[in-house]
Enzyme design. Structure first.
Site, short mmCIF file in Angstrom:
data_model
loop_
_atom_site.label_atom_id
_atom_site.label_comp_id
_atom_site.label_asym_id
_atom_site.label_seq_id
_atom_site.Cartn_x
_atom_site.Cartn_y
_atom_site.Cartn_z
N LYS A 205 -3.52 4.08 5.67
CA LYS A 205 -3.66 2.74 5.10
C LYS A 205 -5.07 2.22 5.28
O LYS A 205 -5.67 2.39 6.33
CB LYS A 205 -2.71 1.75 5.78
CG LYS A 205 -1.25 1.88 5.46
CD LYS A 205 -0.49 0.74 6.14
CE LYS A 205 0.98 0.79 5.83
NZ LYS A 205 1.69 -0.35 6.48
N GLY A 212 -0.71 -2.21 -2.25
CA GLY A 212 -0.57 -0.77 -2.44
C GLY A 212 -1.88 -0.04 -2.60
O GLY A 212 -1.89 1.19 -2.75
N HIS A 255 11.99 -2.57 2.82
CA HIS A 255 10.79 -3.41 2.91
C HIS A 255 11.25 -4.85 2.73
O HIS A 255 11.58 -5.28 1.63
CB HIS A 255 9.81 -3.00 1.82
CG HIS A 255 8.52 -3.76 1.85
ND1 HIS A 255 7.35 -3.25 1.33
CD2 HIS A 255 8.20 -4.99 2.31
CE1 HIS A 255 6.37 -4.13 1.49
NE2 HIS A 255 6.88 -5.20 2.07
N HIS A 282 3.55 2.70 -4.13
CA HIS A 282 3.45 1.72 -3.05
C HIS A 282 3.27 0.30 -3.59
O HIS A 282 2.75 -0.57 -2.91
CB HIS A 282 2.30 2.05 -2.10
CG HIS A 282 2.30 3.47 -1.63
ND1 HIS A 282 3.35 4.04 -0.94
CD2 HIS A 282 1.39 4.46 -1.79
CE1 HIS A 282 3.07 5.29 -0.68
NE2 HIS A 282 1.90 5.58 -1.19
N ARG A 339 -1.88 -14.93 1.66
CA ARG A 339 -2.05 -15.47 0.31
C ARG A 339 -0.67 -15.70 -0.30
O ARG A 339 0.35 -15.35 0.29
CB ARG A 339 -2.82 -14.47 -0.57
CG ARG A 339 -2.17 -13.09 -0.60
CD ARG A 339 -2.87 -12.14 -1.53
NE ARG A 339 -2.49 -10.76 -1.33
CZ ARG A 339 -1.40 -10.18 -1.79
NH1 ARG A 339 -0.53 -10.90 -2.47
NH2 ARG A 339 -1.14 -8.90 -1.58
#
Length: 689
Positions: A205, A212, A255, A282, A339
């Site tokens: 990551k 993603g 998720h 993703h 955000r």
């Protein structure tokens, strides 16, 4: 225009492949029961906001402007050369050009946006999502220039935006985190060793990642280096920072993310959770709220953990705390997005709130509009993202004109969030999302039924979209059961390589004429024998099934419809013709029939294997990995392209020797351009006689 008789052939093929039946539900009217406050704007602190600049584009810019107009605030748009005639520019009270199409020279230019804010006398800047929304330098620059940044303080963006720091903050706050490496040593050797320690598969990551971008899964040490380099390149392009972290990748997790809000007075609340498990590359494509199968006690614990996370960094404004949820409903912190999220409308639908209005009020110094006890959950909502992409080709993004675009009608339980309209182009320079479809109903099953019904009314011609894929996905048994896992659905696109649509009706005097046709259903050929009867009807034979068909075309306004009877069952479908293609939109989804192009007129091989490779989309050549004379094996990486915020690796279609590399790094390649040529090697045994 295609004849009704010929188009009926397509409906027969569609009838043969129908698998789903959707019951109609009578949805109860939506009623809100909690207290509504009559709030005054910016009275306590004197931070008066009358004009805001939206430092973004597309649907989110339009979304913010709608709320601003509702509140009586003036809106200022910024736009690149490519967006000169876009919807958000026309919707704004003022609009300013900030540079060329590439986002690095326009929407990511902090100084240009600050200059426009000063020139337009805007007191505040709303960053939307993406671009500069999670850029701590931009938030700090706004503060230095005396402009209100509609978002959290730069310190919160820093602590939560850098994933390694956020893990430490969460661990200190008592929130479980996923095992991984978040250190400063970014050498290939260190990262490879850490991946081996954690154990494959691992997730690579970008430390500053989001949406993603800069994320890759490495399932073995053999592919680790290539995935690492790919993630770094994408991170540099998206965030100007290629620092990476390594985490254990857990197969089939859920998720689940929690919407939080904080204010300048130390208050923080949660607005329940969303399930965002259905993803590709993703990136989320269907989101829902609340998460299915979550018990009230787990929901409360998730929300309270998210609030602790927000308070730990003195969070202000809208934020999302993301968790991995296992099969036992244990949850682990992944990251916090500082955000407004793309999927925020589903939270608005189940709580009866306007989160953008909350952002603007809190930025002006007000307290959070509702207490935690006043935020009630009612009903269920889904959001489906409609993208310009081809699910049959690894979800390859596409660009081009929206020749035809029609959507469901918006009402209190259906929202269409978009920044484009019919006749606009989906630009190669930006994200390929066309629209978001958001639906609400009293319970999950009713909302899912409404989602399916509404997806069938998204009719788009001009480029490939994922609308039919979303429809199949929403009908998948695992998704319907609320399993929370991304389901794979097979493609059901029907094409006709020998289309009869440009031919005459086939009527013959005194005889019943039969014509044999070949329809293309995905990758399978379907033989259809069409018999033209004296009474104007048609008998159609497909394998051992016979269909009796009648059809007629009629117009309503600017639209053409086909009314067809198949074995006595009457249906209606919208019909759109474009050059050599006919598109049908019905309750079963969309089907496309094309007139084949003769080989001698085709300049590009559809598979891209005739002597070289072709560009699957218009984009920039980011990296060239081969040179003339190199010997490659099928599947070897040749080039890396960047287009529509996505990285795509061009692979060798076969073994061979590179003859010519036709593009250099940094150059622009149009879709279907030949990128590499191979030497034409003699076949073994040729000329041996």
């Amino acid at each position: 225009m295609a004849s009704a008789s010929a188009v009926s052939v397509l409906l027969v093929a569609a009838e043969r492949n129908r698998r789903l039946r959707f019951p109609s539900l009578l949805l109860p009217p939506r009623k809100w029961t909690w207290k509504q406050r009559n709030m005054k704007y910016a009275t306590a602190t004197g931070r008066n906001i009358t004009k805001i600049l939206i430092a973004n584009r597309g649907e989110i810019a339009c979304r913010v402007m709608r709320t601003a107009k509702k509140m009586g605030l003036q809106s200022v748009a910024v736009y690149s050369d490519a967006d000169r005639n876009s919807m958000h520019v026309n919707m704004a009270d003022e609009a300013y050009c900030i540079g060329p199409a590439p986002s690095q020279q326009s929407y990511l230019s902090m100084q240009k946006i600050i200059q426009v804010a000063k020139l337009s006398a805007a007191q505040a800047i709303h960053p939307g999502y993406g671009f500069l929304s999670e850029n701590m330098e931009f938030a700090e620059l706004c503060k230095q220039e005396g402009i209100i940044f509609i978002g959290p303080p730069s310190s919160a963006i820093r602590d939560m935006g850098i994933k390694s720091t956020s893990k430490s903050v969460m661990a200190a706050a008592g929130v479980p985190v996923v095992d991984g490496y978040h250190g400063e040593d970014q050498s290939d050797r260190c990262l490879r060793e850490q991946a081996a320690r954690i154990g494959y598969p691992v997730m690579i990551k970008a430390v500053r990642g989001g949406g993603g971008k800069g994320m890759r899964i490495a399932r073995s040490e053999k592919e680790f280096h290539e995935r690492l380099e790919s993630a770094r390149r994408e991170a540099r392009k998206s965030f100007s920072d290629d620092a990476m972290l390594i985490e254990k990748f857990v197969d089939t997790p859920r998720h689940v993310e929690v919407q939080v809000f904080g204010d300048h007075h130390g208050n923080a609340v949660y607005l329940f959770e969303r399930d965002c498990s259905v993803q590709r590359r993703h990136q989320k494509i269907i989101e829902e709220a609340p998460a299915p199968g979550i018990k009230p006690e787990v929901r409360r614990k998730l929300g309270e953990a998210a609030v602790r996370a927000a308070k730990a960094v003195n969070y202000v404004g809208a934020g999302t705390v993301e968790f991995i949820l296992d099969s036992q409903h244990n949850f682990y912190f992944m990251e916090m997005n500082t955000r407004l999220q793309v999927e925020h409308p589903v939270t608005e639908m189940i709580t009866g709130t306007d989160l953008v209005e909350w952002q603007l009020r809190i930025a002006a110094g007000e307290e959070i509009p509702l207490s935690q006890e006043e935020i009630l959950l009612q009903g269920h909502a889904f959001e489906a993202r409609i993208y310009a992409e081809d699910p049959n080709n690894d979800f390859m993004p596409g660009a081009g004109p929206l020749v035809h675009l029609s959507t469901p009608l918006a009402d209190l339980s259906t929202r269409i969030e978009t920044g484009v309209q019919q006749g606009d182009d989906v630009s190669v320079h930006y994200d390929p999302m066309i629209a978001k479809l958001v639906v609400w109903a009293a319970d999950r099953q009713a909302a899912l039924t409404k989602l399916r019904y509404s997806l069938r009314q998204f009719n788009i011609v001009g480029l490939r979209t994922n609308a039919d894929f979303l429809l199949r996905l929403a009908a998948h048994p695992a998704f319907e059961a609320g399993a929370g896992a991304a389901a794979r659905a097979s493609s059901l696109q029907t094409r006709d390589p020998f289309s009869p649509f440009s031919l005459s009706s086939g009527r013959r005097l005194n005889i019943c004429y039969t014509r044999n046709l070949i329809l293309r259903d995905g990758k399978s050929n379907v033989a259809v024998a069409v018999t033209y009867n004296h009474d104007g009807s048609y008998s159609m034979q497909i394998e051992d099934e016979t269909f009796q068909v009648l059809g007629a075309l009629h117009s309503e306004g600017d639209c053409t419809y086909l009314r067809s009877s198949v074995n006595g069952v009457v249906r209606r479908a919208k019909l759109v013709t474009l050059e050599n293609a006919v598109h049908l939109f019905s309750m079963e989804g969309s089907i496309e029939i094309t007139v084949p192009v003769p080989k001698y007129l085709s300049s590009v091989s559809s598979e891209g294997t005739q002597g070289g490779t072709i560009a699957p989309m218009t984009g920039t050549i980011e990296k060239v990995l081969v040179k003339a004379g190199d010997k490659v094996k099928a599947g070897d990486s040749l080039m890396v392209m960047i287009a529509m915020k996505m990285e795509h690796t061009i692979k060798a279609p076969r073994d061979g020797t590179i003859k010519t590399v036709l593009f250099t790094e940094g150059s622009q390649a149009d879709r279907h351009s030949r990128l590499v040529e191979f030497e034409e090697e003699e076949r073994e045994g040729k000329g041996s006689e």
